[in-house]
Design a protein around this motif. Structure first.
Motif: not given
Lengths: 495, 287, 596
Positions: B53-57, B60, B69, B71, B74-75, B93, B97, B156-157, B159
């Motif tokens: 889901v690449n939300v925490c970052r 990167v 930057l 993630p 997922s890239r 970064s 985070v 930490i959400l 997901y």
């Protein structure tokens, strides 16, 4: 996804289409679907020609099963049966998956064969994404069969009546093996009734709660001269026993193997010590052998496994080391270079066909034994709930937040006509017994159908109601179709 | 039409990773490449048995030609890609985070590697301000049954639990992200209790939670009592004793008692996911 | 779909009817044919999921909130898990999930344009007068603040501008919004995009046709999709949403996705603080947007157009709905667009209070019935857009530029503006100027020129700073008034034209509070998905609050730098990536030095 089930189950709610057929009309539906596939020209002719036999006779056999007749017998609309037939036949890949709703009938084996016919007609077998998938209800019911815990088989599903095979086992075990198949469970109870079976050793089974027509089963167990029960907990059967042998848990206290639905043999490992006097089952059995004058030593799980490999060709390639490192192997796996077999019937696609051709089976619709009458007008079928297991011996020990206890589910219309409300206590009777139960009104249940689980025998001794008619081919009782009557308690008192 | 689709070997793609030319299979992510090459890359919301889901970052990396930057989880790699995993921008970064999370969430029961990464990147969450003067997700712990504890002060959400409850495993959809921004949180509909929700207690959410926000009640109670001791625990892999699927169980034992159950994410049968019976139905082994 | 679980709450009659009306055309996801035959399943649920947002609007309007019974009913009809639907409902400011305190909710804009115009006092006055007041981010009425949106239960929402307590009360009593504004440049022959505004009757297709309407579509259909895209490419038109991506390139990429269903999406979710240009275009000349979308859709081979407008524009929405219906009945939309044989129609989708939904991928998720959380890119919308299908998404201003290009050709269009910034640009001028409003100028006009054209700086003050490009843009000082406003010049200066905002601040304005309000805006509008933005915007606002309370700037500078770095470098989308831009520029300009 299509779900064919008398009840709109959780799985049915995921489905694109739910077909609520009448209990016990599975063969009628399968024959009707087969006829429609043939009639509409959707047969995989090449596969049928190449890999099967008996098609013409089968086609003639199902010819009377028009959509109209099938609809009449099964209770589901013509259009839906046609859609099912066409959908299944034309899908690039398709699986037929089933569980005890197919096999707990007096026509159990025929039910399965009727589904096999569909896979053969369409070539949906033995290749990726297609197949026949019986979902096993227990973690090692497959493994029990693997190990020869069947009255007519030696380990590796080898026929006990085959002299050559028997000779190999006799050579390895240094003892003669009777050529005559033994009894399966249902036959054992009949033998008890005839006083031919007088002593029983029950290992890890709770027949005093789990058998159909349980009053009869308990009476039979009570007639025995001697009952030995080997189990992990003090089950109802154990309470009836002359001797109880406390056993270690297979999955958490014992090293060994189990075989899953997909024929995958995997390792179990001891994580905790057995409590109190409980002992590993291998040790219990070996001790008993000692008392009987044999000397089996104290084989390790691995040593026993290696013996099996030496005698069962389908397990031959599964070394203990491979089972450890590969996370399980699917049989047949004849030698150590063999990767195991994900598709059991892949041979049907080989050219020429590997082994014998798959036969069509001409099987007939036969309604449940326990017929509906004015006296017993409702059809009772039983099943499981997600959080519980069988008679609740194990799952009764943890506190599930989604457990609501035992109840008999009735359709809203049936509850109304009986003047019964949700939560009311009622008397439920079959030709075999009567028990008190609590009613749960299920708005999705078709009229005339009732349902209950069987996880809480102490709350509701459901198997007093179930029918012990059984399939002569499999020995399985018809748990799924009992005829019952539901009465208000007050009415029952006045009657 | 017959047999298993045979996996043809994937062509290799050449990239530059921290100045070193490497070849990785086409379709790999940058994170896959990092792991192959032994480049330690922090992750929080990534798991091998869930869709990224690449939300925490926190994973990167710097990719030449990219304004921001990217993630790594997922890239996918592309031929000729030049990737830097330890540049000043990346380190800043990643550190930020961790600082942002640790300043708003209690992280002390996170997986060990998370705590190691925080240390490695020199996270100093305290510079965001005193906890009672800045926004945090502090809230009472939710104990609504005998199996689960939800301690969202530790969330930490990432997901992961939502994915495990939904499309990636259980398809039950009992929980989802509700609210927005800093108020976003994992919730049932209208915050009804878990027993009143669609939850089927598979515990797959607990299985994927990286920070101890979702735990077995056994673990929660032992931690409260001060008896939880991971150094004294053993993990034994076995097979579930109930149905015929063949799910592998990892029994975590302490003092000869089962204290929690997980499942190996890399096992082909269920990829780490279980049902209520396998996850919680082991009390009979304790009696 | 799964075995959904519902609580015991029942919908009211009004809630049930509201939801049922939304699915009237397609029917519910689960169909019980007989007691023994039920059609349901994932496909039917997926096909209906995009109706969740309209269903939530219907519930909010019917009951004044999204109640458990109402939400359950929508979930049963659409086969959406209640937890997911609750997650969607709670994503938007305009949906409430607690019983309403009043039938009318008065949203008062207290954002950077309306704040200096007395918004804070207005809220207090309205509360004193018994109204249920909620502060709101920018309502897009910056030329005539303070602005109010009245959200009504059981009736149409209202816009009230230059609002006082009396104006709000009158509007509620009469059920009427403030009339649309008159364009300062109305009637000027120099206008290209705004020429019809204030001239044409925006509710009349006939009047639109009488003023040259639908000639561009006629020309486009005659030349065919390939030529249309060639002309757009030749014109040099670039996106006016902020990223300035070449429109022709985008359209070609979508047109190339042969064999896949394609979509044309108009982003009318104008929510950037200080921005109101798209509203003026859509209210004053709604048919032009519908025509431009039709040109775009038929050119790229899309059969479905989606017009996504922010939920705070009730007047604009009504105009567009009217225009779409009129165009459809006149055959300009539908199965045979203007007799060409092409199929194209437009669905209007209404946002519900979420700035983030102006981000293109968040907008897709919002239409699809999910939380308006941006997606990671790549893949890009041209290949994986709405419903995962190839999508051209353009904002309102970009699209209306297509009409003159169709009429006069791409080459003629390049005569406007500069070599590398062709055409005209709409500027949203507000703040300390004499005649705030929307202005159309050729690219290349200076910043000072824009301010002069708006009547110059208000008497008695002088420019202290100008917010250029919106909250996601930057503050510039008076030394930059000679900056030519082109893509190339702004880029070179490290600036962006953004959404065309030119908001002028004088020495009397409290800049620390303004910057703090911008930080608050980003905190409130962050979707919450990624850590840098979700927590970074909170920490940034906390710094600004501390500064306003007298903290020493030097103690906070390192943290501000680090916050800016992580948000810019590691956020998923443009919101987080630009959330520190204005703060950073204010810091550089010394606007925060004044903090006590």
């Amino acid at each position: 996804m299509w779900v064919v089930d008398p009840r709109r189950t959780t799985s049915a709610r995921f489905a694109d289409v739910w077909l609520g057929l009448d209990v016990g009309t599975d063969i009628a539906l399968a024959n009707g679907v087969a006829r429609e596939i043939i009639d509409a020209g959707l047969v995989d002719d090449e596969f049928v020609e190449h890999a099967t036999e008996g098609f013409d006779a089968f086609a003639a056999h199902v010819e009377p099963w028009t959509l109209e007749r099938t609809a009449e017998v099964t209770g589901v609309p013509v259009e839906a049966i046609r859609d099912l037939a066409h959908g299944y036949a034309t899908a690039p890949t398709a699986q037929l998956m089933w569980t005890l709703g197919i096999t707990e009938h007096h026509t159990a084996v025929d039910n399965v064969l009727s589904l096999c016919n569909l896979a053969l007609l369409t070539g949906h077998v033995g290749r990726w994404g297609s197949g026949l998938v019986p979902l096993r209800g227990q973690n090692n019911v497959q493994g029990g069969g693997d190990m020869g815990a069947l009255p007519n088989k030696l380990p590796g599903f080898q026929d006990v009546a085959d002299d050559e095979i028997r000779a190999r086992f006799e050579a390895a075990w240094g003892h003669t093996i009777p050529a005559r198949p033994g009894w399966h469970l249902t036959e054992m109870f009949e033998a008890m009734e005839r006083d031919e079976l007088k002593a029983v050793w029950v290992i890890g089974e709770n027949p005093a709660d789990s058998e159909a027509d349980i009053n009869h089963a308990r009476a039979m167990l009570g007639r025995l001269d001697h009952l030995v029960v080997q189990d992990v907990l003090m089950t109802r059967t154990a309470q009836m026993a002359d001797v109880v042998l406390p056993a270690a848990l297979g999955w958490a206290e014992t090293d060994g193997t189990v075989t899953s639905s997909e024929r995958r043999v995997q390792r179990t490992r001891a994580a905790v010590r057995p409590p109190g006097q409980a002992r590993k089952e291998i040790d219990i059995i070996a001790d008993l052998a000692d008392r009987m004058g044999a000397d089996w030593g104290r084989p390790s799980a691995e040593e026993l496994w290696d013996e099996l490999r030496s005698l069962s060709p389908m397990h031959g390639g599964m070394s203990w080391e491979r089972l450890e490192s590969e996370g399980g192997i699917q049989w047949p796996c004849p030698d150590e270079d063999h990767p195991g077999t994900p598709f059991l019937h892949g041979r049907l696609w080989e050219r020429p066909v590997g082994g014998r051709r798959a036969p069509f089976s001409c099987v007939d619709d036969r309604p449940p034994v326990d017929g509906l009458t004015e006296e017993f007008p409702l059809r009772l079928t039983t099943g499981r709930a997600l959080d519980s297991f069988n008679t609740g011996v194990q799952t009764g020990q943890y506190n599930s937040p989604i457990r609501s206890g035992e109840a008999i589910d009735l359709s809203a219309a049936d509850a109304d006509s009986l003047g019964i409300t949700h939560g009311e206590r009622v008397m439920v009777s079959s030709r075999r017994g009567s028990i008190e139960m609590t009613v749960a009104v299920d708005p999705d249940l078709p009229v005339g159908l009732a349902f209950t689980t069987f996880h809480f025998p102490e709350q509701a001794d459901v198997n007093q109601l179930t029918c012990d008619a059984w399939d002569p081919k499999s020995g399985t009782s018809e748990f799924k179709a009992a005829a019952i009557r539901v009465q208000k308690l007050s009415a029952q008192v006045h009657a | 039409m017959n047999g298993t689709p045979v996996g043809t070997p994937r062509p290799l793609v050449g990239i530059t990773l921290d100045g070193k030319a490497v070849k990785v299979p086409e379709g790999s992510t940058i994170l896959d490449a990092c792991r192959r090459e032994g480049v330690d890359t922090p992750t929080l919301c990534w798991a091998e048995n869930l869709t990224p889901v690449n939300v925490c970052r926190v994973c990167v990396v710097e990719v030449e030609g990219s304004r921001v930057l990217v993630p790594s989880c997922s890239r996918p790699v592309e031929e000729g890609m030049v990737v830097g995993t330890d540049t000043e921008r990346v380190r800043t970064s990643r550190r930020m985070v961790f600082e942002l999370l640790a300043s708003s969430v209690r992280m002390d029961r996170s997986d060990a590697d998370v705590l190691d990464w925080m240390d490695h990147y020199g996270a100093r969450p305290e510079r965001m301000g005193a906890r009672d003067e800045i926004a945090t997700v502090a809230q009472p712990v939710k104990v609504q049954d005998d199996l689960y504890v939800r301690d969202y002060e530790r969330c930490i959400l990432c997901y992961k639990c939502v994915e495990a409850c939904g499309d990636d495993a259980q398809h039950t959809y009992a929980i989802a992200t509700a609210g927005r921004g800093f108020d976003a949180h994992i919730s049932t509909e209208f915050d009804v209790t878990l027993p009143d929700s669609a939850c089927v207690y598979c515990g797959n959410c607990i299985g994927v939670c990286p920070t101890g926000a979702l735990v077995f009640k056994t673990e929660h109670d032992m931690r409260e009592e001060g008896t939880w001791d991971e150094s004294a625990q053993e993990v034994t892999t076995t097979v579930c004793g109930f149905c015929g699927v063949g799910c592998n169980l990892e029994l975590h034992t302490q003092d000869d008692r089962i204290v929690k159950v997980t499942s190996p994410a890399d096992h082909s049968v269920t990829h780490g996911h279980l049902c209520i019976k396998g996850r919680f139905g082991w009390q009979h082994a304790q009696s | 779909m799964p075995d959904l679980h519902f609580g015991g709450a029942e919908p009211t009659v009004a809630e049930r009817a509201a939801v049922d009306a939304v699915v009237a055309d397609v029917g519910p996801a689960i169909v019980e044919m007989t007691e023994r035959l039920v059609y349901a399943g994932r496909t039917r649920a997926v096909e209906r999921r995009h109706l969740l947002l309209p269903a939530l609007h219907a519930l909010q309007r019917a009951a004044g909130w999204i109640s458990p019974g109402g939400l359950d009913h929508a979930c049963r009809v659409l086969e959406v898990p209640p937890a997911e639907a609750y997650g969607v409902a709670t994503f938007y400011h305009l949906f409430t999930h607690e019983p309403p305190e009043a039938a009318d909710v008065v949203h008062v804009c207290d954002d950077i344009a309306c704040r200096p115009l007395g918004a804070v006092d207005l809220m207090a006055d309205l509360r004193a007068a018994g109204h249920h007041v909620r502060p709101s981010p920018c309502l897009g009425q910056c030329e005539r603040g303070p602005a109010v949106l009245v959200q009504r239960t059981g009736g149409d929402d209202l816009t009230v501008t230059s609002a006082g307590v009396a104006e709000v009360s009158v509007a509620i009593d009469r059920g009427t919004s403030t009339a649309s504004v008159v364009l300062p440049q109305a009637g000027s022959t120099d206008l290209c995009l705004l020429a019809r505004i204030g001239v044409v009757d925006p509710t009349s297709l006939d009047d639109y046709l009488a003023h040259g309407g639908y000639r561009a579509l006629e020309a486009a259909l005659a030349m065919g999709g390939d030529r249309v895209i060639e002309e757009v490419a030749a014109s040099g038109l670039s996106g006016r949403g902020g990223a300035a991506f070449p429109t022709g390139v985008k359209w070609q990429a979508v047109a190339d996705q042969l064999g896949r269903p394609r979509h044309m999406v108009c982003n009318a979710d104008e929510s950037e603080p200080g921005t109101f240009k798209d509203r003026v275009v859509m209210e004053g000349d709604p048919f032009s947007l519908i025509e431009a979308m039709t040109v775009a859709g038929t050119a790229i081979g899309a059969e479905q157009g989606w017009l996504y407008i922010r939920g705070e524009y009730p007047v604009t929405t009504a105009r567009l709905a009217n225009a779409i219906a009129a165009a459809r009945s006149a055959g300009f939309l539908g199965d045979d667009v203007a007799g060409s044989g092409a199929r194209f129609d437009i669905l209007l989708r209404i946002g519900a209070g979420a700035y983030i939904c102006g981000e293109e991928t968040a907008l897709f998720n919002s239409i699809e019935g999910y939380r308006g959380e941006p997606r990671n890119k790549p893949p890009f919308p041209t290949t994986h857009g709405l419903f995962g299908e190839p999508t051209a998404i353009n904002n309102v201003e970009t699209l209306v530029n297509v009409l003159p290009i169709m009429l006069d050709g791409g080459a003629a269009y390049t005569a406007l503006g500069t070599e590398r910034s062709s055409g005209t640009r709409l500027f949203c001028v507000s703040g300390r100027v004499n005649a705030p409003g929307i202005y159309e100028h050729e690219f290349g006009i200076t910043l000072g020129g824009v301010i002069e054209a708006a009547g110059g700086v208000t008497d008695g003050t002088e420019v202290r700073s100008v917010l250029l490009g919106g909250a996601a843009g930057s503050f510039v000082g008076p030394d930059r008034l000679d900056l030519p406003l082109t893509l190339e010049d702004t880029r070179e200066a490290g600036l962006s034209l953004g959404s065309g905002v030119v908001m002028v601040f004088g020495h009397e304005d409290d800049m620390v509070d303004t910057v703090r309000r911008i930080a608050e805006f980003f905190r409130d509008e962050s979707c919450g998905q990624c850590v840098p933005c979700r927590v970074g915007t909170v920490r940034q606002e906390e710094v600004l609050v501390r500064l306003r309370r007298g903290a020493t700037l030097d103690d906070e500078r390192e943290l501000l730098d680090d916050l800016g770095a992580v948000m810019r470098d590691a956020s998923i989308c443009g919101l987080g990536q630009t959330a520190a831009g204005a703060v950073r520029s204010a810091l550089d300009l010394g606007l925060l030095e004044g903090a006590r």
